[in-house]
Design a protein around this motif. Structure first.
Motif, mmCIF file in Angstrom:
data_model
loop_
_atom_site.group_PDB
_atom_site.id
_atom_site.type_symbol
_atom_site.label_atom_id
_atom_site.label_comp_id
_atom_site.label_asym_id
_atom_site.label_seq_id
_atom_site.Cartn_x
_atom_site.Cartn_y
_atom_site.Cartn_z
ATOM 1 N N LEU A 1 2.374 3.799 11.284
ATOM 2 C CA LEU A 1 1.334 3.161 10.483
ATOM 3 C C LEU A 1 1.339 1.648 10.667
ATOM 4 C CD1 LEU A 1 1.586 5.291 7.218
ATOM 5 C CD2 LEU A 1 -0.361 5.190 8.786
ATOM 6 N N VAL B 1 1.834 4.841 0.819
ATOM 7 C CA VAL B 1 1.432 5.833 1.821
ATOM 8 C C VAL B 1 2.200 7.128 1.572
ATOM 9 C CG1 VAL B 1 0.834 4.057 3.498
ATOM 10 C CG2 VAL B 1 3.144 5.018 3.509
ATOM 11 N N LEU C 1 0.854 -1.170 0.000
ATOM 12 C CA LEU C 1 0.000 0.000 0.000
ATOM 13 C C LEU C 1 0.901 1.235 0.000
ATOM 14 C CD1 LEU C 1 -2.913 1.158 0.364
ATOM 15 C CD2 LEU C 1 -2.460 1.142 2.828
ATOM 16 N N ILE D 1 3.663 -1.708 3.545
ATOM 17 C CA ILE D 1 3.528 -0.326 3.080
ATOM 18 C C ILE D 1 4.819 0.155 2.426
ATOM 19 C CG2 ILE D 1 1.741 0.328 4.733
ATOM 20 C CD1 ILE D 1 3.894 1.583 6.488
ATOM 21 N N GLU E 1 -1.260 -1.461 9.635
ATOM 22 C CA GLU E 1 -0.886 -1.751 8.246
ATOM 23 C C GLU E 1 0.165 -2.859 8.203
ATOM 24 O OE1 GLU E 1 -2.485 -0.733 5.789
ATOM 25 O OE2 GLU E 1 -3.630 0.904 6.693
ATOM 26 N N GLN E 2 0.132 -3.660 7.132
ATOM 27 C CA GLN E 2 0.974 -4.850 7.051
ATOM 28 C C GLN E 2 2.128 -4.751 6.053
ATOM 29 O OE1 GLN E 2 0.340 -8.016 8.906
ATOM 30 N NE2 GLN E 2 -0.592 -6.361 10.088
#
Length: 352
Positions: A92, A47, A45, A100, A97-98
């Motif tokens: 984060l 960020v 993801l 990022i 979150e796993q």
């Protein structure tokens, strides 16, 4: 002399200079697109951490740009442009979150050379619950992706070359110092990793190496690394310089069973450091102790210190085990395009 060097006396916005730079800049965009695609395919993801922070980082030799944030009441608060998005990204991870990543500008003061720029682009990413071998594998894959994007078979910088497609060399720091400098690092620290600068200085003297007035262990370590070890790394193939002394890895956890060594690595190609990664430290009290020691040494050397990010230290209590790495994106573009210096791969370099 390259065309880019020949035009170096003219501003980057001169049409003829821009015309010569433009193919490299377009290659940069293609590499960036490939990196973003790699991250998406591997479920990262993206960020966007803010650049403005209460603490820019707490490592001895990193220097920040300071500023003042003025509130609606007209009162000012000292703030800094971050030297890395690390603190925010770990918050984060604490939030849940796993996997990022960020690709954004960071700022480092007192840094300008063929390989350094005061504002540059850093690619940083984290994997929760995975060993740092996983982010090492990411690094190698991204080097190959950059080479494939520009169609080069090897990276070249100055008089060195490196095949990014060859199996990387994995070399622990202790072995690298003995091989390339004749230094036995483990003889200069005790079983808990406490270092002895005088013991390191004596080894240097015995080898005929010049010893500066500052005989602190960290300073001598950096001197040997920069002058004797780094030029020998990443020649012919990529080098993963692995297992740093704990004293040189303030944000990394220690290797199980050996308090002297930490889970930190750096990635080199053509003698150029490209990435710096860790098995991340999540012990808040240990992290606070290390940061305090780093800032005490920074005060001694540079007569300045930065505040600790108390939110970051509090978040470590919630942060899961993770591995992370930061990669200098501009340097990767340099090697993949054959550019002679970092300004050549920046769309608009900071004015001197």
């Amino acid at each position: 002399m390259s065309t880019l060097d020949a035009h170096s006396a003219s501003p980057w916005w001169t049409p003829s200079v821009h015309a010569d730079r433009r193919p490299i800049l377009l290659a940069r965009n293609r590499i960036e697109a490939g990196v973003r695609n790699y991250l998406a395919q591997n479920d990262f993801l993206i960020v966007d951490p803010p650049g403005l922070q209460r603490s820019p980082g707490n490592e001895i030799h990193l220097h920040a740009f300071g500023t003042t944030m003025i509130g609606n009441d007209g009162l000012g608060q000292v703030m800094y442009l971050h030297t890395s998005p690390e603190f925010t990204m770990k918050k984060l991870l604490a939030a849940g979150e796993q996997r990022i990543a960020s690709l954004q500008h960071v700022w480092r003061n007192r840094e300008r050379s063929a390989l350094h720029h005061p504002e540059f682009t850093m690619l940083e990413w984290y994997r929760v619950g995975e060993p740092y071998d996983a982010v090492i594998a990411d690094c190698v894959a991204l080097l190959r992706l950059a080479a494939e994007t520009t169609g080069v078979k090897s990276f070249n910088f100055r008089d060195r070359s490196c095949d990014p497609f060859a199996e990387p060399e994995r070399l622990c720091v202790v072995d690298a110092f003995e091989r390339h400098a004749g230094i036995r690092l483990l003889d200069t620290m005790d079983s808990d990793g406490v270092t002895d600068g005088e013991a390191l200085a004596q080894q240097m003297l015995a080898l005929g190496l010049a010893v500066p007035e500052d005989r602190s262990w960290s300073y001598l370590f950096s001197l040997i690394l920069n002058e004797k070890v780094e030029p020998e790394l990443g020649n012919g193939r990529v080098t993963v310089l692995d297992r740093y002394p704990a004293a040189e890895a303030a944000l990394a956890r220690r290797v199980p069973g050996d308090a002297r060594i930490s889970e930190r690595f750096e990635l080199y190609a053509c003698g150029v450091e490209l990435a710096n990664g860790f098995g991340e430290l999540t012990d808040a009290s240990e992290q606070r102790r290390r940061f305090a020691a780093e800032m005490d040494e920074k005060q001694r050397i540079y007569d300045e210190r930065y505040p600790l990010d108390e939110d970051f230290l509090a978040a470590l209590a919630l942060m899961p085990e993770a591995s992370g790495v930061a990669l200098g994106f501009d340097r990767l573009v340099m090697l993949a395009t054959g550019a002679p210096r970092i300004e050549a791969v920046l769309w608009a370099p900071v004015a001197e």
